[in-house]
Design a protein around this motif. Structure first.
Motif, PDB file in Angstrom:
ATOM      1  N   GLU A 104       0.998  31.267  46.314  1.00 29.50           N
ATOM      2  CA  GLU A 104       2.366  31.254  46.840  1.00 29.50           C
ATOM      3  C   GLU A 104       3.297  32.005  45.901  1.00 29.50           C
ATOM      4  OE1 GLU A 104       5.776  28.024  48.330  1.00 29.50           O
ATOM      5  OE2 GLU A 104       3.855  27.348  47.495  1.00 29.50           O
ATOM      6  N   LEU A 105       4.184  32.805  46.480  1.00 27.21           N
ATOM      7  CA  LEU A 105       5.183  33.551  45.720  1.00 27.21           C
ATOM      8  C   LEU A 105       6.513  32.800  45.803  1.00 27.21           C
ATOM      9  CD1 LEU A 105       5.962  36.111  44.129  1.00 27.21           C
ATOM     10  CD2 LEU A 105       6.446  37.219  46.322  1.00 27.21           C
ATOM     11  N   ARG A 106       6.989  32.289  44.658  1.00 25.92           N
ATOM     12  CA  ARG A 106       8.251  31.556  44.613  1.00 25.92           C
ATOM     13  C   ARG A 106       9.092  32.061  43.453  1.00 25.92           C
ATOM     14  NH1 ARG A 106       4.728  27.115  44.588  1.00 25.92           N
ATOM     15  NH2 ARG A 106       5.504  26.545  42.512  1.00 25.92           N
ATOM     16  N   GLY A 107      10.303  32.510  43.792  1.00 27.16           N
ATOM     17  CA  GLY A 107      11.230  32.946  42.752  1.00 27.16           C
ATOM     18  C   GLY A 107      10.696  34.063  41.888  1.00 27.16           C
ATOM     19  N   GLY A 108       9.944  34.977  42.468  1.00 26.90           N
ATOM     20  CA  GLY A 108       9.404  36.099  41.726  1.00 26.90           C
ATOM     21  C   GLY A 108       8.116  35.804  40.987  1.00 26.90           C
ATOM     22  N   VAL A 109       7.630  34.564  41.082  1.00 25.57           N
ATOM     23  CA  VAL A 109       6.408  34.171  40.372  1.00 25.57           C
ATOM     24  C   VAL A 109       5.301  33.926  41.390  1.00 25.57           C
ATOM     25  CG1 VAL A 109       5.337  32.492  38.837  1.00 25.57           C
ATOM     26  CG2 VAL A 109       7.729  33.157  38.497  1.00 25.57           C
ATOM     27  N   LEU A 110       4.176  34.595  41.211  1.00 27.15           N
ATOM     28  CA  LEU A 110       3.012  34.358  42.061  1.00 27.15           C
ATOM     29  C   LEU A 110       2.186  33.241  41.452  1.00 27.15           C
ATOM     30  CD1 LEU A 110       1.066  34.979  44.363  1.00 27.15           C
ATOM     31  CD2 LEU A 110       0.103  36.843  42.986  1.00 27.15           C
ATOM     32  N   HIS A 111       2.173  32.113  42.139  1.00 23.66           N
ATOM     33  CA  HIS A 111       1.393  30.965  41.677  1.00 23.66           C
ATOM     34  C   HIS A 111       0.004  31.065  42.305  1.00 23.66           C
ATOM     35  CE1 HIS A 111       4.858  28.834  39.893  1.00 23.66           C
ATOM     36  NE2 HIS A 111       5.537  29.468  40.842  1.00 23.66           N
ATOM     37  N   GLY A 112      -0.808  31.907  41.730  1.00 25.09           N
ATOM     38  CA  GLY A 112      -2.133  32.193  42.251  1.00 25.09           C
ATOM     39  C   GLY A 112      -2.601  33.537  41.761  1.00 25.09           C
ATOM     40  N   ASP A 113      -3.655  34.047  42.371  1.00 27.91           N
ATOM     41  CA  ASP A 113      -4.273  35.291  41.904  1.00 27.91           C
ATOM     42  C   ASP A 113      -3.699  36.507  42.618  1.00 27.91           C
ATOM     43  OD1 ASP A 113      -5.906  33.644  40.408  1.00 27.91           O
ATOM     44  OD2 ASP A 113      -7.566  33.708  41.857  1.00 27.91           O
ATOM     45  N   LEU A 114      -3.632  37.609  41.888  1.00 32.86           N
ATOM     46  CA  LEU A 114      -3.304  38.913  42.467  1.00 32.86           C
ATOM     47  C   LEU A 114      -4.601  39.677  42.622  1.00 32.86           C
ATOM     48  CD1 LEU A 114      -1.108  41.031  43.286  1.00 32.86           C
ATOM     49  CD2 LEU A 114      -1.276  41.873  40.920  1.00 32.86           C
ATOM     50  N   ILE A 115      -4.814  40.249  43.822  1.00 30.49           N
ATOM     51  CA  ILE A 115      -6.068  40.955  44.110  1.00 30.49           C
ATOM     52  C   ILE A 115      -5.777  42.401  44.504  1.00 30.49           C
ATOM     53  CG2 ILE A 115      -8.160  41.001  45.528  1.00 30.49           C
ATOM     54  CD1 ILE A 115      -7.693  38.004  46.054  1.00 30.49           C
ATOM     55  N   LEU A 116      -6.403  43.322  43.784  1.00 30.56           N
ATOM     56  CA  LEU A 116      -6.419  44.731  44.185  1.00 30.56           C
ATOM     57  C   LEU A 116      -7.672  44.921  45.035  1.00 30.56           C
ATOM     58  CD1 LEU A 116      -5.404  47.700  43.987  1.00 30.56           C
ATOM     59  CD2 LEU A 116      -6.749  47.904  41.876  1.00 30.56           C
ATOM     60  N   ALA A 117      -7.487  45.126  46.324  1.00 29.86           N
ATOM     61  CA  ALA A 117      -8.609  45.160  47.268  1.00 29.86           C
ATOM     62  C   ALA A 117      -8.905  46.584  47.702  1.00 29.86           C
ATOM     63  CB  ALA A 117      -8.296  44.287  48.491  1.00 29.86           C
ATOM     64  N   GLY A 118     -10.056  47.085  47.316  1.00 28.46           N
ATOM     65  CA  GLY A 118     -10.468  48.424  47.704  1.00 28.46           C
ATOM     66  C   GLY A 118     -10.866  48.473  49.170  1.00 28.46           C
ATOM     67  N   GLY A 119     -10.558  49.586  49.816  1.00 27.51           N
ATOM     68  CA  GLY A 119     -10.911  49.768  51.227  1.00 27.51           C
ATOM     69  C   GLY A 119     -11.803  50.957  51.466  1.00 27.51           C
TER      70      GLY A 119
END
Length: 494
Positions: free
Chosen positions: A114-129
């Motif tokens: 979840e993104l709250r107040g500019g903070v992502l509480h979780g993982d960021l994924i760079l997903a190749g296509g």
């Protein structure tokens, strides 16, 4: 090399042909009697040209009327020889048929949290296509888009998903470790999976850098490292150290300075390394990338799309880019629903597709680029494919001009024969396939394959880049190609 990458990453839309991309019908070649005339009477026979070439090994060729499919002439047309990069013509048609001309490859940034107040509480994924043209500039744009999406901080992990395509350590295991044209393949690629190695003479030894440069950026990377060793040979040595590309180079080969593109063996780690740098420039601090093959549920934050498929195919054919051919071919196989875990399995799916669509019965490919010399294709098969593609208006707009030359190699700009074709070159292997327009306007489809497989089999793996005798052999093969086109132009188009 930098200008090549810049060209491939920007402004390619103007290269797309305007021809329709309809499916081509299968065409059977029909023998046609040769023209009888004054011009033909003074042209050397096909057997004579082949005998005079002085080319050791096997030569096979075929030529047909591109509009009717009528077979005009062939020598060893059913002989299966390595096609080298001529195989990319089949890959282009395969991709157009399966993926469609409107297809684009998409690289995404996803939030598993979840993104709250500019903070992502979780993982960021760079997903190749599966985009083979993704470069450092594009990752910089994604980093800016991430900030614009409101992300200032990531509390979870940073992950890179490369599972859209199978992982392949190198396109052709028979190639030396250091050649840039045989990098690793996976669902994400960056800068054609090549890292830039540069060295300069310093007060003590050499100063070396490993970076992911484009014309705009030069981010240094940690996942590829170089050490200078006091030795003469081997020039390069490679070791996989727990996911790090560890290189060493011979000091006696460096001179005062220079640079070279080296292959990347861990594409996910490479893309993650560079994206971390680009994100940091936007004030977003990420941890070391963890490469994953399973994609969890996640929400989209930003994306980058490749150019349309025809634009990419034209670039692939023009620059004969092996990574582009493999990633596009693997993507087409995945779109068929077939499960392929290797280049060979995927190429087998493509071969079966070509048999069903074009009646290509005597050829078998082991990859989509032609780099593997175990691939086999017959001139009869390729000409059959070319005629069908010509009638559908598919391939000719994608092929680059093949200039006619004199015996000294000088381009003859006013030559009456105009050729667009795909070349293919390996050591002691030379191929050419495409279309020629003769002086009278006749359009012919042709295929020429030559190979000295016995000489090629004797090359040591370490010598594959420049083996003795290969340069002279390939020069003779290219002269023969010119002579055959000249002959066909005079006999069947004058």
């Amino acid at each position: 090399m930098i200008s090549r990458r810049h060209f491939l990453s920007a402004g390619l839309a103007a290269l797309a042909g305007s021809s329709a991309w309809a499916n081509a019908p299968a065409v059977s070649l029909r023998p046609l009697a040769r023209k009888k005339g004054l011009a033909a009477a003074h042209v050397s026979g096909l057997d004579t040209l082949l005998a005079r070439s002085g080319l050791q090994g096997k030569v096979a060729c075929a030529v047909a009327d591109a509009k009717t499919g009528a077979l005009l002439e062939a020598e060893g047309g059913a002989a299966a020889l390595p096609p080298a990069s001529v195989a990319k013509t089949l890959t282009a048609l395969y991709a157009l048929d399966v993926l469609g001309a409107e297809h684009r490859f998409t690289t995404r940034l996803l939030a598993a949290g979840e993104l709250r107040g500019g903070v992502l509480h979780g993982d960021l994924i760079l997903a190749g296509g599966g985009d083979p043209m993704l470069n450092t500039d594009h990752l910089a744009e994604l980093a800016r888009a991430l900030k614009q999406a409101g992300v200032r901080e990531v509390r979870g992990a940073f992950k890179v998903w490369d599972g859209a395509l199978p992982r392949v350590k190198t396109i052709d295991p028979e190639q030396p470790d250091h050649v840039g044209y045989s990098p690793a393949v996976s669902g994400i690629a960056l800068n054609f999976n090549r890292v830039h190695f540069q060295w300069k003479r310093a007060a003590k030894g050499w100063s070396v850098t490993m970076d992911a440069r484009t014309q705009k950026y030069r981010p240094e990377v940690d996942m590829a490292q170089m050490r200078v060793k006091n030795r003469a040979l081997p020039v390069y040595a490679y070791t996989d150290k727990n996911g790090t590309d560890s290189w060493s180079v011979a000091s006696q080969a460096l001179g005062q300075g220079g640079s070279r593109w080296l292959p990347v063996r861990h594409p996910g780690a490479y893309a993650g390394d560079v994206f971390r740098t680009m994100a940091r420039s936007q004030g977003i601090v990420l941890g070391t990338a963890k490469v994953i093959q399973s994609l969890p549920q996640a929400l989209p934050l930003a994306q980058h799309q490749s150019p349309p498929l025809p634009v990419m195919l034209k670039a692939m054919l023009k620059f004969s880019n092996n990574l582009m051919a493999e990633m596009i071919g693997l993507s087409a196989t995945a779109a068929t629903g077939a499960r392929a875990t290797s280049l060979k399995q995927s190429a087998a799916v493509m071969t079966r597709w070509a048999e069903a669509k074009y009646g290509m019965k005597n050829s078998q490919l082991v990859d989509h680029s032609g780099l593997g010399d175990a691939s086999r294709m017959t001139p009869d098969d390729l000409v059959k494919v070319l005629v069908a593609a010509h009638q559908a208006g598919q391939l000719k707009p994608l092929l680059k001009p093949f200039p006619m030359r004199d015996r000294k190699g000088k381009v003859l700009k006013s030559h009456p024969i105009k050729v667009v074709a795909k070349t293919g070159t390996l050591n002691f292997v030379s191929g050419l396939g495409g279309f020629m327009t003769a002086a009278d306007g006749s359009e012919l489809a042709f295929a020429i394959f030559a190979a000295n497989t016995a000489a090629r089999a004797q090359i040591k793996r370490a010598d594959r880049e420049r083996p003795p005798g290969a340069r002279g052999w390939n020069r003779k093969a290219k002269i023969l190609q010119q002579m055959l086109i000249e002959r066909w132009g005079q006999v069947y188009g004058s």
